[in-house]
Design a protein around this motif. Structure first.
Motif, PDB file in Angstrom:
ATOM      1  N   ARG B   9       0.943  -1.246  -0.177  1.00 21.32           N
ATOM      2  CA  ARG B   9       0.076   0.065   0.188  1.00 21.32           C
ATOM      3  C   ARG B   9       0.833   1.268   0.094  1.00 21.32           C
ATOM      4  O   ARG B   9       0.599   2.229  -0.507  1.00 21.32           O
ATOM      5  N   TYR B  10       2.017   1.125   0.535  1.00 25.04           N
ATOM      6  CA  TYR B  10       2.854   2.337   0.821  1.00 25.04           C
ATOM      7  C   TYR B  10       4.334   1.776   0.854  1.00 25.04           C
ATOM      8  O   TYR B  10       4.629   0.904   0.897  1.00 25.04           O
ATOM      9  N   LEU B  11       5.112   2.731  -0.231  1.00 25.39           N
ATOM     10  CA  LEU B  11       6.518   2.360  -0.309  1.00 25.39           C
ATOM     11  C   LEU B  11       7.472   3.611  -0.225  1.00 25.39           C
ATOM     12  O   LEU B  11       6.884   4.693  -0.942  1.00 25.39           O
ATOM     13  N   ILE B  12       8.324   3.619   0.205  1.00 28.08           N
ATOM     14  CA  ILE B  12       9.396   4.765   0.358  1.00 28.08           C
ATOM     15  C   ILE B  12      10.538   4.395  -0.279  1.00 28.08           C
ATOM     16  O   ILE B  12      11.385   3.274   0.314  1.00 28.08           O
ATOM     17  N   LYS B  13      11.128   4.893  -1.397  1.00 26.48           N
ATOM     18  CA  LYS B  13      12.431   4.422  -2.259  1.00 26.48           C
ATOM     19  C   LYS B  13      13.316   5.539  -2.360  1.00 26.48           C
ATOM     20  O   LYS B  13      12.773   6.729  -1.937  1.00 26.48           O
ATOM     21  N   ARG B  15      16.056   7.710  -4.753  1.00 28.69           N
ATOM     22  CA  ARG B  15      16.358   8.047  -5.929  1.00 28.69           C
ATOM     23  C   ARG B  15      17.585   7.084  -6.519  1.00 28.69           C
ATOM     24  O   ARG B  15      18.364   6.579  -5.912  1.00 28.69           O
ATOM     25  N   GLY B  16      17.293   6.499  -7.695  1.00 28.96           N
ATOM     26  CA  GLY B  16      18.043   5.280  -8.262  1.00 28.96           C
ATOM     27  C   GLY B  16      17.856   4.152  -8.017  1.00 28.96           C
ATOM     28  O   GLY B  16      18.227   3.252  -8.679  1.00 28.96           O
ATOM     29  N   GLN B  17      16.907   3.881  -6.998  1.00 22.30           N
ATOM     30  CA  GLN B  17      16.570   2.443  -6.725  1.00 22.30           C
ATOM     31  C   GLN B  17      15.536   2.117  -7.692  1.00 22.30           C
ATOM     32  O   GLN B  17      14.991   2.591  -8.664  1.00 22.30           O
ATOM     33  N   GLN B  18      15.141   0.651  -7.820  1.00 22.48           N
ATOM     34  CA  GLN B  18      14.318   0.164  -8.471  1.00 22.48           C
ATOM     35  C   GLN B  18      12.975  -0.350  -7.599  1.00 22.48           C
ATOM     36  O   GLN B  18      13.257  -0.578  -6.506  1.00 22.48           O
ATOM     37  N   VAL B  19      11.672  -0.395  -8.115  1.00 29.93           N
ATOM     38  CA  VAL B  19      10.458  -0.992  -7.367  1.00 29.93           C
ATOM     39  C   VAL B  19       9.972  -1.578  -8.086  1.00 29.93           C
ATOM     40  O   VAL B  19       9.815  -1.436  -9.408  1.00 29.93           O
ATOM     41  N   THR B  20       9.254  -2.543  -7.452  1.00 38.75           N
ATOM     42  CA  THR B  20       8.241  -3.534  -8.146  1.00 38.75           C
ATOM     43  C   THR B  20       6.886  -3.466  -7.444  1.00 38.75           C
ATOM     44  O   THR B  20       6.825  -3.730  -6.111  1.00 38.75           O
ATOM     45  N   LEU B  21       5.853  -3.095  -8.060  1.00 41.28           N
ATOM     46  CA  LEU B  21       4.550  -3.339  -7.576  1.00 41.28           C
ATOM     47  C   LEU B  21       3.601  -4.453  -7.960  1.00 41.28           C
ATOM     48  O   LEU B  21       3.915  -4.897  -9.204  1.00 41.28           O
ATOM     49  N   SER B  22       2.758  -4.704  -7.253  1.00 39.56           N
ATOM     50  CA  SER B  22       1.863  -6.027  -7.534  1.00 39.56           C
ATOM     51  C   SER B  22       0.720  -5.790  -7.567  1.00 39.56           C
ATOM     52  O   SER B  22       0.027  -4.860  -6.898  1.00 39.56           O
ATOM     53  N   THR B  80      15.443   2.927 -12.118  1.00 37.16           N
ATOM     54  CA  THR B  80      16.217   4.206 -11.682  1.00 37.16           C
ATOM     55  C   THR B  80      15.255   5.280 -11.183  1.00 37.16           C
ATOM     56  O   THR B  80      15.018   6.128 -11.813  1.00 37.16           O
ATOM     57  N   LEU B  81      14.642   5.005 -10.067  1.00 31.42           N
ATOM     58  CA  LEU B  81      13.732   6.058  -9.763  1.00 31.42           C
ATOM     59  C   LEU B  81      14.179   7.535  -9.536  1.00 31.42           C
ATOM     60  O   LEU B  81      15.286   7.753  -9.113  1.00 31.42           O
ATOM     61  N   GLU B  82      13.140   8.323  -9.862  1.00 30.23           N
ATOM     62  CA  GLU B  82      13.379   9.755  -9.713  1.00 30.23           C
ATOM     63  C   GLU B  82      12.389  10.340  -8.988  1.00 30.23           C
ATOM     64  O   GLU B  82      11.161   9.730  -8.688  1.00 30.23           O
ATOM     65  N   TYR B 101     -17.074  -4.035 -20.963  1.00 31.01           N
ATOM     66  CA  TYR B 101     -17.046  -4.377 -19.551  1.00 31.01           C
ATOM     67  C   TYR B 101     -16.248  -3.161 -18.736  1.00 31.01           C
ATOM     68  O   TYR B 101     -15.724  -2.511 -19.136  1.00 31.01           O
ATOM     69  N   GLY B 102     -16.872  -3.216 -17.407  1.00 28.90           N
ATOM     70  CA  GLY B 102     -16.341  -2.053 -16.565  1.00 28.90           C
ATOM     71  C   GLY B 102     -15.006  -2.408 -15.938  1.00 28.90           C
ATOM     72  O   GLY B 102     -14.631  -3.774 -15.931  1.00 28.90           O
ATOM     73  N   TYR B 103     -14.560  -1.344 -15.601  1.00 28.12           N
ATOM     74  CA  TYR B 103     -13.149  -1.559 -14.855  1.00 28.12           C
ATOM     75  C   TYR B 103     -13.090  -1.717 -13.421  1.00 28.12           C
ATOM     76  O   TYR B 103     -13.809  -0.451 -12.901  1.00 28.12           O
ATOM     77  N   THR B 104     -12.424  -2.575 -12.874  1.00 29.97           N
ATOM     78  CA  THR B 104     -12.542  -2.040 -11.211  1.00 29.97           C
ATOM     79  C   THR B 104     -11.098  -1.916 -10.860  1.00 29.97           C
ATOM     80  O   THR B 104     -10.033  -2.533 -11.302  1.00 29.97           O
ATOM     81  N   PHE B 105     -10.925  -0.924  -9.964  1.00 31.49           N
ATOM     82  CA  PHE B 105      -9.660  -0.462  -9.593  1.00 31.49           C
ATOM     83  C   PHE B 105      -9.299  -0.937  -8.121  1.00 31.49           C
ATOM     84  O   PHE B 105     -10.232  -1.093  -7.413  1.00 31.49           O
ATOM     85  N   GLY B 106      -8.096  -0.907  -7.734  1.00 28.07           N
ATOM     86  CA  GLY B 106      -7.750  -1.018  -6.524  1.00 28.07           C
ATOM     87  C   GLY B 106      -7.382   0.062  -5.860  1.00 28.07           C
ATOM     88  O   GLY B 106      -7.599   1.112  -6.337  1.00 28.07           O
ATOM     89  N   SER B 107      -7.080  -0.016  -4.585  1.00 29.21           N
ATOM     90  CA  SER B 107      -6.671   1.124  -3.703  1.00 29.21           C
ATOM     91  C   SER B 107      -5.533   1.775  -4.032  1.00 29.21           C
ATOM     92  O   SER B 107      -5.324   3.079  -3.774  1.00 29.21           O
ATOM     93  N   GLY B 108      -4.608   1.080  -4.962  1.00 31.52           N
ATOM     94  CA  GLY B 108      -3.387   1.697  -5.141  1.00 31.52           C
ATOM     95  C   GLY B 108      -1.962   1.604  -4.492  1.00 31.52           C
ATOM     96  O   GLY B 108      -2.252   0.985  -3.108  1.00 31.52           O
ATOM     97  N   THR B 109      -1.197   1.812  -4.558  1.00 36.79           N
ATOM     98  CA  THR B 109       0.350   2.018  -3.854  1.00 36.79           C
ATOM     99  C   THR B 109       0.782   3.268  -3.976  1.00 36.79           C
ATOM    100  O   THR B 109       0.945   4.025  -5.183  1.00 36.79           O
ATOM    101  N   ARG B 110       0.913   4.059  -2.883  1.00 33.43           N
ATOM    102  CA  ARG B 110       1.414   5.090  -2.639  1.00 33.43           C
ATOM    103  C   ARG B 110       2.892   5.110  -2.714  1.00 33.43           C
ATOM    104  O   ARG B 110       3.649   4.878  -1.674  1.00 33.43           O
ATOM    105  N   LEU B 111       3.795   5.592  -3.729  1.00 34.44           N
ATOM    106  CA  LEU B 111       5.260   5.399  -3.859  1.00 34.44           C
ATOM    107  C   LEU B 111       5.560   6.715  -3.512  1.00 34.44           C
ATOM    108  O   LEU B 111       5.399   7.977  -4.225  1.00 34.44           O
ATOM    109  N   THR B 112       6.600   6.895  -2.776  1.00 34.40           N
ATOM    110  CA  THR B 112       7.247   8.094  -2.334  1.00 34.40           C
ATOM    111  C   THR B 112       8.811   7.933  -2.587  1.00 34.40           C
ATOM    112  O   THR B 112       9.486   7.089  -2.184  1.00 34.40           O
ATOM    113  N   VAL B 113       9.453   8.706  -3.529  1.00 34.02           N
ATOM    114  CA  VAL B 113      10.864   8.778  -3.697  1.00 34.02           C
ATOM    115  C   VAL B 113      11.549   9.824  -3.092  1.00 34.02           C
ATOM    116  O   VAL B 113      11.192  11.074  -3.056  1.00 34.02           O
ATOM    117  N   VAL B 114      12.617   9.443  -2.400  1.00 32.38           N
ATOM    118  CA  VAL B 114      13.313  10.566  -1.546  1.00 32.38           C
ATOM    119  C   VAL B 114      14.614  10.788  -2.194  1.00 32.38           C
ATOM    120  O   VAL B 114      15.358   9.771  -2.759  1.00 32.38           O
TER     121      VAL B 114
END
Lengths: 113, 114
Positions: B9-13, B15-22, B80-82, B101-114
């Motif tokens: 749900r939340y992620l802090i990374k 700069r320069g790192q990589q991230v994988t969301l599911s 290479t996160l910015e 067909y309609g689309y159903t959304f998830g609640s999202g992943t909040r990514l913060t890059v510092v």
């Protein structure tokens, strides 16, 4: 891409009907009309969609003009929980390059108690 | 039935790192699409997968990539996160691609890059 035009904001009183308009004058014959809403701090939520005929579900009604160049989302009795940004989006029947949802700015609906 | 599940749900990374969301779609849904939401740009389409094939890609740099597995679960990767990649990343699933067909959304992943 077929585009939609919506008012930036609208206000309604609680328990009154709300009519949210959307213009899509360049709509093609294979475009579905979708409506989504996004409440604060949440992901978008599917509301309703249609092709040519008016549609009703438990959340709302969708009225589609005969020429399909405009549509109206109708909330029959607005509640405070309906305060959200409402997006009108066109999606081609067969997807492909038009299969994704292209979000505009939407209409921010405020509901007054 | 279970909705669209996004992790984390939340992620802090940094700069320069990589991230994988599911993203796990609703059971039976074969289309998964990804969106980025920022205050300045609003909701922007990243890509769509259907039956493990990328069908559409939005206007994002190659640092953004994704894939879909045989069980329809999807991942997106940002390398290479910015700082500008800080955003809410949303996943949506649908029974099929296209507008039928309609689309159903998830609640999202909040990514913060510092």
């Amino acid at each position: 891409d077929a585009k939609t035009t919506q008012p930036n904001s609208m206000e309604s009183n609680e328990e009154e009907p709300v009519h949210l308009p959307c213009n899509h004058s360049t709509i093609s014959g294979t475009d579905y009309i979708h409506w989504y809403r996004q409440l604060p701090s949440q992901g978008p939520e599917y509301v309703i969609h249609g092709l040519t005929s008016n549609v009703n579900n438990r959340m709302a009604s969708l009225a589609i003009a005969e020429d399909r160049k405009s549509s109206t989302l109708i909330l029959h009795r607005a509640t405070l929980r309906d305060a959200a940004v409402y997006y009108c989006i066109l999606i081609r029947r067969d997807g492909g390059s038009q299969g994704n949802l292209i979000f505009g700015k939407g209409t921010k609906l405020s509901v007054k108690p | 039935k279970a909705g669209v599940t996004q992790t984390p749900r939340y992620l802090i990374k940094t700069r320069g790192q990589q991230v994988t969301l599911s993203c796990s779609p609703i059971s039976g849904h074969r289309s998964v699409s990804w969106y980025q939401q920022t205050p300045g740009q609003g909701l922007q389409f990243l890509f769509e997968y259907f039956s493990e094939t990328q069908r559409n890609k939005g206007n994002f740099p190659g640092r953004f990539s994704g894939r879909q597995f045989s069980n329809s679960r999807s991942e997106m990767n940002v390398s290479t996160l910015e700082l500008g990649d800080s955003a809410l990343y949303l996943c949506a699933s649908s029974y099929s691609t296209g507008g039928g067909y309609g689309y159903t959304f998830g609640s999202g992943t909040r990514l913060t890059v510092v």
